[in-house]
Design a protein around this motif. Structure first.
Motif, PDB file in Angstrom:
ATOM      1  N   ASP A 180       2.421  -6.477 -10.494  1.00 56.69           N
ATOM      2  CA  ASP A 180       1.847  -6.658  -8.821  1.00 56.69           C
ATOM      3  C   ASP A 180       2.670  -6.405  -7.048  1.00 56.69           C
ATOM      4  N   LYS A 182       1.957  -6.080  -4.729  1.00 56.64           N
ATOM      5  CA  LYS A 182       1.807  -7.080  -3.450  1.00 56.64           C
ATOM      6  C   LYS A 182       1.878  -6.848  -2.830  1.00 56.64           C
ATOM      7  N   TYR A 184       2.408  -6.623   1.838  1.00 53.50           N
ATOM      8  CA  TYR A 184       2.489  -7.608   3.520  1.00 53.50           C
ATOM      9  C   TYR A 184       2.197  -7.458   4.278  1.00 53.50           C
ATOM     10  N   ARG A 190       2.312   0.710  -1.923  1.00 58.66           N
ATOM     11  CA  ARG A 190       1.224  -0.291  -2.417  1.00 58.66           C
ATOM     12  C   ARG A 190       1.290   0.190  -4.515  1.00 58.66           C
TER      13      ARG A 190
END
Length: 272
Positions: A180, A182, A184, A190
């Protein structure tokens, strides 16, 4: 016993507490000796101690001999003395029975009172940071971070700060099955490769600042809390506020220095 007698006794007791006649000079000087030892004065001779507490060498010898006998000083090489383990036990016996949140709470409130913004205490669990204590800001802004709130460690300055203090092999193991990632902002790692690169950048930094990198309209500053026993990072002290509260220069300067100072204060009481 009538009220007049009780009042008289209370007044007498108060007077006694404030009367220097009841002080024990030897004990006062003995405690003064213990307070002389710090990072710059880890070992001292009898003559050096006598000069610092303004007594003759004979008096200093008796005080030092007593402290050595009781286990609070130990004799080193070249006629010097240093603190012994009993000094640490004085505080440790009580502090070790207190939780991290209990020890940090008054210091967190003092920090909040000084800079007026929300203060948080966080730990690392797996690949998440978990907030374990919060002090709300003074003013109209109310933080939506609550005790038990979890965020991805890789994406936050709090998490990156803790992860950067871990061995690289442990970080890789924690993220072995993590998917995961994610994102922002452009500063969010990443994958494990970019996370490790980021951690190498921040490993030596005493604090980290997020200026809208996690929550786009929020600023955050984080500093590590260290264990006196192991030297490891046990938690992170952080603050947060809307970007409009301070200029970025103020936040990275004055606010960051306050966070570091108060994190160091907490570290002095942590032995877990």
């Amino acid at each position: 016993m009538n009220s007049t007698t009780t009042d008289a006794l209370l007044e007498q007791e108060t007077d006694s507490n404030n009367d220097e006649r009841y002080l024990v000079p030897g004990l006062v000087r003995g405690l003064a000796i213990l307070k002389l030892f710090d990072q710059s004065n880890q070992e001292m001779t009898i003559s050096e101690i006598a000069e610092k507490i303004d007594v003759n060498r004979s008096s200093a010898f008796r005080l030092i001999h007593t402290l050595e006998h009781c286990g609070y000083l130990r004799k080193m090489s070249q006629k010097t003395f240093a603190l012994n383990s009993n000094v640490m036990e004085l505080g440790y016996n009580s502090l070790s029975k207190s939780s991290l949140t209990e020890l940090a709470a008054p210091i967190m409130r003092n920090l909040r009172d000084q800079i007026k913004i929300a203060v948080h205490l966080s730990i690392l669990e797996g690949t998440d940071i978990v907030f374990i204590s919060n002090v709300q800001s003074i003013g109209p802004f109310t933080s939506n971070v609550h005790i038990g709130t979890r965020w991805h460690a890789h994406a936050t300055v709090i998490g990156q700060l803790i992860l950067s203090r871990l061995p690289e092999a442990e970080v890789i193991q924690r993220y072995e099955n993590f998917t995961d990632w994610k994102v922002y902002s452009e500063r969010t790692p990443r994958d494990i490769k970019s996370l490790l690169a980021r951690l190498n950048e921040v490993r030596k930094q005493p604090f980290m600042v997020s200026w809208g990198h996690f929550n786009t309209d929020m600023a955050a500053c984080a500093a590590p809390i260290y264990s006196q026993a192991s030297g490891d990072v046990t938690a992170v002290l952080s603050v947060s506020c809307p970007l409009s509260t301070y200029t970025e220069d103020e936040f990275r300067g004055e606010i960051a220095q306050n966070v570091i100072e108060y994190a160091n204060q907490i570290s002095k009481f942590i032995y877990i």
